[in-house]
Design a protein around this motif. Structure first.
Motif, PDB file in Angstrom:
ATOM      1  N   THR A 154       0.851  -1.113   0.005  1.00  0.00           N
ATOM      2  CA  THR A 154      -0.084  -0.067  -0.020  1.00  0.00           C
ATOM      3  C   THR A 154       0.957   1.301  -0.041  1.00  0.00           C
ATOM      4  O   THR A 154       1.834   1.405   0.719  1.00  0.00           O
ATOM      5  N   GLU A 155       0.590   2.296  -0.833  1.00  0.00           N
ATOM      6  CA  GLU A 155       1.307   3.595  -0.670  1.00  0.00           C
ATOM      7  C   GLU A 155       0.337   4.602  -0.474  1.00  0.00           C
ATOM      8  O   GLU A 155      -0.828   4.323  -1.111  1.00  0.00           O
ATOM      9  N   TYR A 156       0.495   5.421   0.503  1.00  0.00           N
ATOM     10  CA  TYR A 156      -0.604   6.423   0.941  1.00  0.00           C
ATOM     11  C   TYR A 156      -0.227   7.622   0.089  1.00  0.00           C
ATOM     12  O   TYR A 156       0.842   7.846  -0.154  1.00  0.00           O
TER      13      TYR A 156
ATOM     14  N   VAL B 233      -8.429   3.918  -1.895  1.00  0.00           N
ATOM     15  CA  VAL B 233      -9.145   4.744  -3.319  1.00  0.00           C
ATOM     16  C   VAL B 233      -8.192   4.388  -4.360  1.00  0.00           C
ATOM     17  O   VAL B 233      -6.999   4.510  -4.138  1.00  0.00           O
ATOM     18  N   PRO B 234      -8.594   3.822  -5.298  1.00  0.00           N
ATOM     19  CA  PRO B 234      -7.986   3.527  -6.621  1.00  0.00           C
ATOM     20  C   PRO B 234      -7.105   4.751  -7.013  1.00  0.00           C
ATOM     21  O   PRO B 234      -7.856   6.028  -7.132  1.00  0.00           O
TER      22      PRO B 234
ATOM     23  N   ASP C  29      -3.514  14.149  -3.343  1.00  0.00           N
ATOM     24  CA  ASP C  29      -3.083  13.714  -4.575  1.00  0.00           C
ATOM     25  C   ASP C  29      -3.302  12.568  -4.950  1.00  0.00           C
ATOM     26  O   ASP C  29      -3.922  11.902  -4.296  1.00  0.00           O
ATOM     27  N   ARG C  30      -2.905  11.995  -6.371  1.00  0.00           N
ATOM     28  CA  ARG C  30      -3.320  10.684  -6.590  1.00  0.00           C
ATOM     29  C   ARG C  30      -2.179   9.862  -6.881  1.00  0.00           C
ATOM     30  O   ARG C  30      -1.897   8.668  -7.508  1.00  0.00           O
ATOM     31  N   GLY C  31      -0.955  10.048  -5.950  1.00  0.00           N
ATOM     32  CA  GLY C  31       0.014   9.312  -5.715  1.00  0.00           C
ATOM     33  C   GLY C  31       0.036   7.992  -4.711  1.00  0.00           C
ATOM     34  O   GLY C  31       0.970   7.535  -4.047  1.00  0.00           O
ATOM     35  N   GLY C  32      -0.976   7.354  -4.725  1.00  0.00           N
ATOM     36  CA  GLY C  32      -1.103   6.235  -3.896  1.00  0.00           C
ATOM     37  C   GLY C  32      -2.530   5.615  -3.985  1.00  0.00           C
ATOM     38  O   GLY C  32      -3.408   5.958  -4.729  1.00  0.00           O
ATOM     39  N   ASP C  33      -2.781   4.553  -3.486  1.00  0.00           N
ATOM     40  CA  ASP C  33      -3.858   3.606  -3.493  1.00  0.00           C
ATOM     41  C   ASP C  33      -4.720   3.603  -2.153  1.00  0.00           C
ATOM     42  O   ASP C  33      -5.758   2.862  -1.795  1.00  0.00           O
TER      43      ASP C  33
ATOM     44  N   LEU D 151     -15.752  14.084   9.908  1.00  0.00           N
ATOM     45  CA  LEU D 151     -15.499  14.385   8.639  1.00  0.00           C
ATOM     46  C   LEU D 151     -16.069  13.508   7.392  1.00  0.00           C
ATOM     47  O   LEU D 151     -16.640  12.452   7.656  1.00  0.00           O
ATOM     48  N   LEU D 152     -16.352  14.186   6.112  1.00  0.00           N
ATOM     49  CA  LEU D 152     -16.698  13.426   5.017  1.00  0.00           C
ATOM     50  C   LEU D 152     -15.544  13.204   4.227  1.00  0.00           C
ATOM     51  O   LEU D 152     -14.528  13.989   4.155  1.00  0.00           O
ATOM     52  N   LEU D 153     -15.496  12.005   3.589  1.00  0.00           N
ATOM     53  CA  LEU D 153     -14.305  11.440   2.754  1.00  0.00           C
ATOM     54  C   LEU D 153     -15.129  11.125   1.525  1.00  0.00           C
ATOM     55  O   LEU D 153     -15.948  10.167   1.496  1.00  0.00           O
ATOM     56  N   ILE D 154     -14.741  11.764   0.471  1.00  0.00           N
ATOM     57  CA  ILE D 154     -15.541  11.613  -0.768  1.00  0.00           C
ATOM     58  C   ILE D 154     -14.482  11.248  -1.837  1.00  0.00           C
ATOM     59  O   ILE D 154     -13.462  11.983  -1.875  1.00  0.00           O
ATOM     60  N   ALA D 155     -14.740  10.475  -2.897  1.00  0.00           N
ATOM     61  CA  ALA D 155     -13.638  10.381  -3.889  1.00  0.00           C
ATOM     62  C   ALA D 155     -14.564   9.776  -5.243  1.00  0.00           C
ATOM     63  O   ALA D 155     -15.723   9.304  -5.054  1.00  0.00           O
TER      64      ALA D 155
END
Ligand code: FE2
Length: 288
Positions: free
Chosen positions: A2-4, A197-198, A228-232, A246-250
């Motif tokens: 996994t990369e964060y 998150v893909p 950013d989009r540098g992780g999954d 909080l809301l987490l939205i993707a």
């Protein structure tokens, strides 16, 4: 492995007004962020305390070409549209409305909120529709709080209310046209949470209450955190002494041209002009 993801940007959602005097925090569009494909807008309504007889809402207006998602935390709202649909939202309820080819609707305070006054607090998220879905028939997924699953982690320090997508192994009940994650998270002090998150999806968080750590950044109340989009996966923790809400939205970006004019969001100027004409000539129905 996994990369964060890192955090690309943090800002505080500015104050705004809309409808006939509803106090908002508009996360976007605004100076800090215009849009975040596939998302077009996020408003926090209130929290505002209204006196009896003074509740405000959104008088009749049209929509075409996208979806509006209303999530109420407190108060009461009623909606009515030009095709005869109506309903009431109570705390914890979600209305997922696919405007598609178009409708005219009002979103007004519920009768009890008007009569007795009280606190209005909620959210509205606008999600774009891909070209293939812009002119589909309007659809409502009115989802009461009782039907929205709440998942908990092993030691009970994280609660995830899954409105759409999947969190902590639990899937939401709402159908989405494109892959969407919409989770309301509550982290107790010291709790940590990881959400897959893909890499293709855009992701952000909105802090409702408390203070959170997001990757190496902190954000407090009404903070908007853009990953950013540098992780999954994204990682969130609560370094504070109070619960963090909080809301987490993707969502998966649509990647098509966006032509936008107020409540109409299409792919081209011609389609926008058609939308305006269809509204004016009553082809989105008329709300009496
Ligand atoms: Fe609306």
């Amino acid at each position: 492995m996994t990369e964060y993801r890192s955090v690309a940007r943090v800002f505080t959602a500015p104050e705004a007004h809309d409808g006939d005097g509803v106090e908002l925090r508009r996360a976007f569009p605004g100076n800090a962020l215009m849009d975040l494909d596939p998302f077009l807008l996020l408003d926090q309504m209130g929290p505002m305390d209204v006196a009896p007889g003074k509740a405000r809402g959104f008088p009749p207006h049209p929509h075409r070409g996208f979806e509006t998602v209303t999530y109420l935390l407190s108060g009461e709202m009623q909606h009515r549209d030009s095709w005869g649909n109506h309903g009431v939202l109570r705390p914890g309820d979600v209305q997922w409305m696919t405007a598609g080819s178009g409708l005219v609707h009002s979103e007004l305070p519920g009768e009890s909120l008007v009569r007795d006054g009280g606190r209005l607090h909620g959210f509205q998220l606008w999600i774009n529709l891909p070209r293939r879905d812009k002119m589909i028939r309007p659809r409502y997924q009115d989802t009461t709080a009782a039907r929205i699953p709440v998942a908990r982690n092993g030691d009970g320090t994280v609660a995830a209310k899954v409105i759409a997508g999947e969190a902590l192994g639990t899937k939401g009940v709402i159908d989405t046209r494109i892959p969407i994650l919409y989770v309301h998270l509550t982290l107790q002090p010291g709790a940590e949470y990881t959400q897959e998150v893909p890499r293709s999806e855009n992701a952000f968080a909105f802090v409702i209450e408390g203070e959170g750590r997001f990757a190496n950044t902190r954000a407090g109340q009404y903070g908007v955190v853009l990953f950013d989009r540098g992780g999954d996966a994204v990682r969130i923790s609560n370094p504070g002494k109070k619960p963090l809400s909080l809301l987490l939205i993707a969502g998966e970006p649509i990647g098509e041209p966006v032509a936008r004019y107020g409540p109409f969001v299409m792919n081209s100027r011609d389609e926008l002009q058609q939308a305006v004409a269809d509204f004016r000539e009553g082809r989105m129905g008329v709300l009496a």
